[in-house]
Design a protein around this motif. Sequence first.
Motif, PDB file in Angstrom:
ATOM      1  N   ALA A   3       1.678   6.693  -6.887  1.00  0.00           N
ATOM      2  CA  ALA A   3       0.625   7.642  -7.249  1.00  0.00           C
ATOM      3  C   ALA A   3       1.115   9.084  -7.093  1.00  0.00           C
ATOM      4  O   ALA A   3       0.866   9.929  -7.962  1.00  0.00           O
ATOM      5  N   HIS A   4       1.838   9.355  -6.029  1.00  0.00           N
ATOM      6  CA  HIS A   4       2.387  10.701  -5.821  1.00  0.00           C
ATOM      7  C   HIS A   4       3.429  11.042  -6.894  1.00  0.00           C
ATOM      8  O   HIS A   4       3.453  12.162  -7.406  1.00  0.00           O
ATOM      9  N   ILE A  20       0.843  -1.199   0.000  1.00  0.00           N
ATOM     10  CA  ILE A  20       0.000   0.000   0.000  1.00  0.00           C
ATOM     11  C   ILE A  20       0.882   1.253   0.000  1.00  0.00           C
ATOM     12  O   ILE A  20       0.612   2.213  -0.719  1.00  0.00           O
ATOM     13  N   ASP A  21       1.950   1.211   0.790  1.00  0.00           N
ATOM     14  CA  ASP A  21       2.877   2.343   0.830  1.00  0.00           C
ATOM     15  C   ASP A  21       3.511   2.582  -0.543  1.00  0.00           C
ATOM     16  O   ASP A  21       3.637   3.731  -0.988  1.00  0.00           O
ATOM     17  N   GLN A  50       2.259   1.708  -3.477  1.00  0.00           N
ATOM     18  CA  GLN A  50       1.226   2.194  -4.386  1.00  0.00           C
ATOM     19  C   GLN A  50       0.960   3.683  -4.161  1.00  0.00           C
ATOM     20  O   GLN A  50       0.783   4.445  -5.119  1.00  0.00           O
ATOM     21  N   THR A  51       0.962   4.085  -2.916  1.00  0.00           N
ATOM     22  CA  THR A  51       0.762   5.500  -2.594  1.00  0.00           C
ATOM     23  C   THR A  51       1.913   6.342  -3.134  1.00  0.00           C
ATOM     24  O   THR A  51       1.698   7.405  -3.727  1.00  0.00           O
ATOM     25  N   GLU A  52       3.117   5.847  -2.939  1.00  0.00           N
ATOM     26  CA  GLU A  52       4.298   6.570  -3.421  1.00  0.00           C
ATOM     27  C   GLU A  52       4.287   6.680  -4.944  1.00  0.00           C
ATOM     28  O   GLU A  52       4.592   7.739  -5.498  1.00  0.00           O
TER      29      GLU A  52
END
Length: 70
Positions: A15-16, A8-9, A11-13
């Motif tokens: 996306a940013h 999840i981390d 994927q978040t990174e």
Amino acid sequence: MPEPEPIIDLQTEVAHLQCHVEEQDAEIYKLSTRVDKLGKLIKQLDERIKMSDERKGAGDLLVDEKPPHY
């Protein structure tokens, strides 16, 4: 089944980072457009200067010639 935190981390990174890349692309496009406009303006000004010099006969002056106040 919930995804593990590291995925999840990541994927978040990602996306940013994708958002950041898109913002940079937009800014680079703006700068490129501005550089093109400035290039055209410089070319126009250079042509105007050359035309002005030709009208005044300043093109006949020698580069090494000293100004009259020397």
